[in-house]
Design a protein around this motif. Structure first.
Motif, PDB file in Angstrom:
ATOM      1  N   UNK A 106      -3.656  -5.641   2.427  1.00  0.00           N
ATOM      2  CA  UNK A 106      -4.364  -6.614   3.233  1.00  0.00           C
ATOM      3  C   UNK A 106      -3.542  -7.961   3.186  1.00  0.00           C
ATOM      4  N   UNK A 107      -3.430  -8.565   2.032  1.00  0.00           N
ATOM      5  CA  UNK A 107      -3.225  -9.563   1.706  1.00  0.00           C
ATOM      6  C   UNK A 107      -1.681  -9.495   2.016  1.00  0.00           C
ATOM      7  N   UNK A 108      -0.583  -8.723   1.422  1.00  0.00           N
ATOM      8  CA  UNK A 108      -0.115  -8.379   2.341  1.00  0.00           C
ATOM      9  C   UNK A 108       0.540  -8.963   3.977  1.00  0.00           C
ATOM     10  N   UNK A 109       0.158  -8.104   4.347  1.00  0.00           N
ATOM     11  CA  UNK A 109       0.058  -8.392   5.844  1.00  0.00           C
ATOM     12  C   UNK A 109      -0.814  -9.494   6.215  1.00  0.00           C
ATOM     13  N   UNK A 110      -1.356 -10.592   6.003  1.00  0.00           N
ATOM     14  CA  UNK A 110      -2.006 -11.424   6.100  1.00  0.00           C
ATOM     15  C   UNK A 110      -1.509 -12.806   5.727  1.00  0.00           C
TER      16      UNK A 110
ATOM     17  N   UNK B 201       2.632   1.943  -6.680  1.00  0.00           N
ATOM     18  CA  UNK B 201       2.577   2.315  -8.302  1.00  0.00           C
ATOM     19  C   UNK B 201       0.290   2.868  -7.991  1.00  0.00           C
ATOM     20  N   UNK B 202      -0.503   2.388  -7.293  1.00  0.00           N
ATOM     21  CA  UNK B 202      -1.288   3.040  -7.210  1.00  0.00           C
ATOM     22  C   UNK B 202      -2.327   3.420  -6.284  1.00  0.00           C
ATOM     23  N   UNK B 203      -0.830   4.228  -4.978  1.00  0.00           N
ATOM     24  CA  UNK B 203      -2.183   4.027  -3.604  1.00  0.00           C
ATOM     25  C   UNK B 203      -3.372   4.725  -3.630  1.00  0.00           C
ATOM     26  N   UNK B 204      -3.691   4.685  -2.845  1.00  0.00           N
ATOM     27  CA  UNK B 204      -5.181   4.804  -2.114  1.00  0.00           C
ATOM     28  C   UNK B 204      -6.127   4.380  -3.009  1.00  0.00           C
ATOM     29  N   UNK B 205      -6.003   3.662  -3.939  1.00  0.00           N
ATOM     30  CA  UNK B 205      -7.182   2.109  -5.113  1.00  0.00           C
ATOM     31  C   UNK B 205      -7.559   1.790  -3.788  1.00  0.00           C
ATOM     32  N   UNK B 206      -8.546   1.133  -3.689  1.00  0.00           N
ATOM     33  CA  UNK B 206      -9.284  -0.329  -3.455  1.00  0.00           C
ATOM     34  C   UNK B 206      -8.544  -1.688  -3.473  1.00  0.00           C
ATOM     35  N   UNK B 207      -7.491  -1.280  -4.364  1.00  0.00           N
ATOM     36  CA  UNK B 207      -7.218  -2.968  -4.906  1.00  0.00           C
ATOM     37  C   UNK B 207      -5.798  -2.669  -4.112  1.00  0.00           C
ATOM     38  N   UNK B 208      -5.096  -1.414  -4.559  1.00  0.00           N
ATOM     39  CA  UNK B 208      -3.453  -1.130  -3.282  1.00  0.00           C
ATOM     40  C   UNK B 208      -3.859  -1.305  -1.725  1.00  0.00           C
TER      41      UNK B 208
ATOM     42  N   UNK C  72       3.854  -8.746  -6.388  1.00  0.00           N
ATOM     43  CA  UNK C  72       3.145  -7.690  -7.677  1.00  0.00           C
ATOM     44  C   UNK C  72       2.903  -6.751  -6.763  1.00  0.00           C
ATOM     45  N   UNK C  73       2.256  -7.501  -5.468  1.00  0.00           N
ATOM     46  CA  UNK C  73       0.892  -6.680  -4.656  1.00  0.00           C
ATOM     47  C   UNK C  73       1.828  -6.014  -4.003  1.00  0.00           C
ATOM     48  N   UNK C  74       3.113  -5.882  -3.689  1.00  0.00           N
ATOM     49  CA  UNK C  74       3.425  -4.088  -3.011  1.00  0.00           C
ATOM     50  C   UNK C  74       4.025  -3.742  -4.300  1.00  0.00           C
ATOM     51  N   UNK C  75       4.601  -4.000  -5.652  1.00  0.00           N
ATOM     52  CA  UNK C  75       4.065  -3.100  -6.814  1.00  0.00           C
ATOM     53  C   UNK C  75       3.263  -2.675  -6.746  1.00  0.00           C
ATOM     54  N   UNK C  76       1.908  -3.189  -6.680  1.00  0.00           N
ATOM     55  CA  UNK C  76       0.972  -2.422  -6.899  1.00  0.00           C
ATOM     56  C   UNK C  76       0.323  -1.589  -5.912  1.00  0.00           C
ATOM     57  N   UNK C  77       0.354  -1.673  -5.103  1.00  0.00           N
ATOM     58  CA  UNK C  77       0.442  -0.916  -3.909  1.00  0.00           C
ATOM     59  C   UNK C  77       1.159   0.337  -3.803  1.00  0.00           C
TER      60      UNK C  77
END
Length: 161
Positions: A149-153, A137-144, A130-135
């Motif tokens: 960050x969450x994926x890295x941590x 589909x919506x690059x450059x957004x705060x949510x992405x 879900x988080x990968x898809x978000x980043x």
């Protein structure tokens, strides 16, 4: 503004719920308009009165199914449950927003928070997807950015197999 905990602890904040949020032109009738109903529910949320805000947002959605704030109300339902750490129900509410309001301005944060909920309930693979898809589909957004960050941590915290 006071922090939510401080505001919730004051006698004024705890003693009365306005029919409409402060600073609105709406009549104080407790349901005069979708704006008044939404403002009241949001006011409760800001006061950290989560159970009451959840009920008020549910009432808003029932009374104003096509109201101008329907997508926001749906998002804040998820946030109310998330604040109560009811991640299963929060996930349901975020996914309802995603399904019913695909063009909402809240979509990226609903995707983000649904990923967080999936992590919290132990569905790590789905959360990662879900988080990968978000980043993507919506690059450059705060949510992405927050998703990345969450994926890295979470990758750093997960021991290698």
């Amino acid at each position: 503004a006071l922090p939510a905990a401080a505001a919730a602890g004051t006698a004024a904040a705890a003693s009365a719920v306005p029919a409409a949020a402060p600073d609105t032109d709406s009549p104080a009738s407790g349901g005069a308009s979708d704006q008044a109903d939404y403002d009241r529910a949001f006011w409760l949320l800001k006061q950290a009165r989560y159970e009451e805000s959840i009920k008020a947002f549910r009432d808003y959605r029932a009374a104003w199914p096509k109201g101008q704030f329907s997508d926001n109300a749906q998002y804040w339902l998820g946030e109310g449950y998330h604040a109560l750490r009811d991640y299963d129900q929060a996930l349901i509410e975020y996914e309802r927003l995603i399904a019913e309001f695909p063009k909402s301005q809240k979509i990226t944060h609903a995707l983000l928070k649904s990923g967080y909920c999936l992590q919290e309930i132990g569905r790590a693979g789905e959360a990662r997807a879900r988080l990968t898809d978000l980043s993507k589909r919506y690059p450059g957004t705060t949510a992405a950015r927050l998703a990345e960050e969450r994926l890295r941590t979470s990758a750093a915290a997960t021991p290698a197999p």
